[in-house]
Design an enzyme around this catalytic site. Structure first.
Site, PDB file in Angstrom:
ATOM      1  N   GLY A  17       0.836  -1.195   0.000  1.00  7.26           N
ATOM      2  CA  GLY A  17       0.000   0.000   0.000  1.00  7.26           C
ATOM      3  C   GLY A  17       0.866   1.237   0.000  1.00  7.26           C
ATOM      4  O   GLY A  17       2.080   1.161  -0.197  1.00  7.26           O
ATOM      5  N   ALA A  20       2.584   0.803   3.727  1.00  7.68           N
ATOM      6  CA  ALA A  20       2.929  -0.474   4.342  1.00  7.68           C
ATOM      7  C   ALA A  20       3.036  -1.592   3.314  1.00  7.68           C
ATOM      8  O   ALA A  20       2.524  -1.489   2.205  1.00  7.68           O
ATOM      9  CB  ALA A  20       1.881  -0.839   5.383  1.00  7.68           C
ATOM     10  N   VAL A  22       2.280  -5.816   3.253  1.00  8.20           N
ATOM     11  CA  VAL A  22       1.626  -6.892   3.994  1.00  8.20           C
ATOM     12  C   VAL A  22       2.240  -8.217   3.547  1.00  8.20           C
ATOM     13  O   VAL A  22       2.315  -8.504   2.351  1.00  8.20           O
ATOM     14  CB  VAL A  22       0.098  -6.892   3.783  1.00  8.20           C
ATOM     15  CG1 VAL A  22      -0.543  -8.022   4.575  1.00  8.20           C
ATOM     16  CG2 VAL A  22      -0.511  -5.553   4.179  1.00  8.20           C
ATOM     17  N   LYS A  37       1.350  -6.685   8.670  1.00  5.92           N
ATOM     18  CA  LYS A  37       1.394  -5.377   8.017  1.00  5.92           C
ATOM     19  C   LYS A  37       2.566  -4.605   8.606  1.00  5.92           C
ATOM     20  O   LYS A  37       2.568  -4.276   9.790  1.00  5.92           O
ATOM     21  CB  LYS A  37       0.079  -4.637   8.260  1.00  5.92           C
ATOM     22  CG  LYS A  37      -0.022  -3.287   7.609  1.00  5.92           C
ATOM     23  CD  LYS A  37      -1.394  -2.697   7.910  1.00  5.92           C
ATOM     24  CE  LYS A  37      -1.661  -1.405   7.220  1.00  5.92           C
ATOM     25  NZ  LYS A  37      -3.020  -0.915   7.533  1.00  5.92           N
ATOM     26  N   ASP A 133     -12.773   4.536   5.859  1.00  7.16           N
ATOM     27  CA  ASP A 133     -12.002   4.225   4.650  1.00  7.16           C
ATOM     28  C   ASP A 133     -12.550   2.960   3.976  1.00  7.16           C
ATOM     29  O   ASP A 133     -11.795   2.118   3.509  1.00  7.16           O
ATOM     30  CB  ASP A 133     -10.521   4.063   4.994  1.00  7.16           C
ATOM     31  CG  ASP A 133      -9.622   4.088   3.756  1.00  7.16           C
ATOM     32  OD1 ASP A 133     -10.043   4.663   2.719  1.00  7.16           O
ATOM     33  OD2 ASP A 133      -8.507   3.543   3.822  1.00  7.16           O
TER      34      ASP A 133
END
Length: 167
Positions: A17, A20, A22, A37, A133
């Site tokens: 992302g 981060a 994962v 994460k 979100d």
């Protein structure tokens, strides 16, 4: 490739992302696969402070939520140069793959997924949490077609102490 994050043995990257990465990893204590994460703090002090805040929000809020349609958090660690959250590994995919017009889900499947997500969001709200979100990338579908909401990093704690907490 990274071999370990804390005590967790990295198997492979699951996704990346904006802030981060994962990883699929093995928890040696519980003998299970988990998603880790990982957030790396760089030299940018303002950005690192912001990432720490997002991490702390996700950790404190995520630990309060136990629902079949919300990804379960197991562990969270903050170190000088990085932080990581260990959570339930969902064998499946995100709803993002069903967004293109040629890959839309049939109406009956979409309604079932939406209904279960609404139950999870209602549960979170009753715990004082607003996700803020919700998007296809943050809704995972497990192998049994059950949705699991993830990424509470931007969540709002509506029960917060305004003199002490912030989001």
């Amino acid at each position: 490739m990274l071999e370990k994050v804390g005590k967790y043995e990295v198997i492979r990257v699951l996704g990346k992302g904006a802030t981060a990465v994962v990883y699929l990893a093995r928890d040696p204590d519980a003998d299970r696969e988990v998603a880790v994460k990982l957030i790396k703090f760089d030299g940018n002090i303002a950005m690192s402070r912001r990432l720490r805040k997002l991490f702390q929000t996700e950790d404190s809020i995520g630990r309060r939520l136990t629902h079949p349609n919300i990804v379960q958090l197991y562990d969270a660690v903050v170190e000088d140069d990085q932080a990581y959250i260990v959570m339930e590994f969902i064998e499946g995919t995100s709803l993002e793959q069903y967004c293109p017009i040629n890959k839309l889900l049939p109406m009956h499947r979409a309604i079932g997924i939406i209904f279960k997500c609404c139950l999870a969001l209602d549960y979170a709200f009753r715990q004082g949490v607003v996700h803020r979100d919700i998007k296809p990338a943050n809704i995972l579908l497990d192998k049994d077609d059950n949705p699991k909401i993830t990424d509470f990093g931007l969540a709002l704690n509506v029960n917060k102490d305004l003199n002490r907490d912030s989001t």
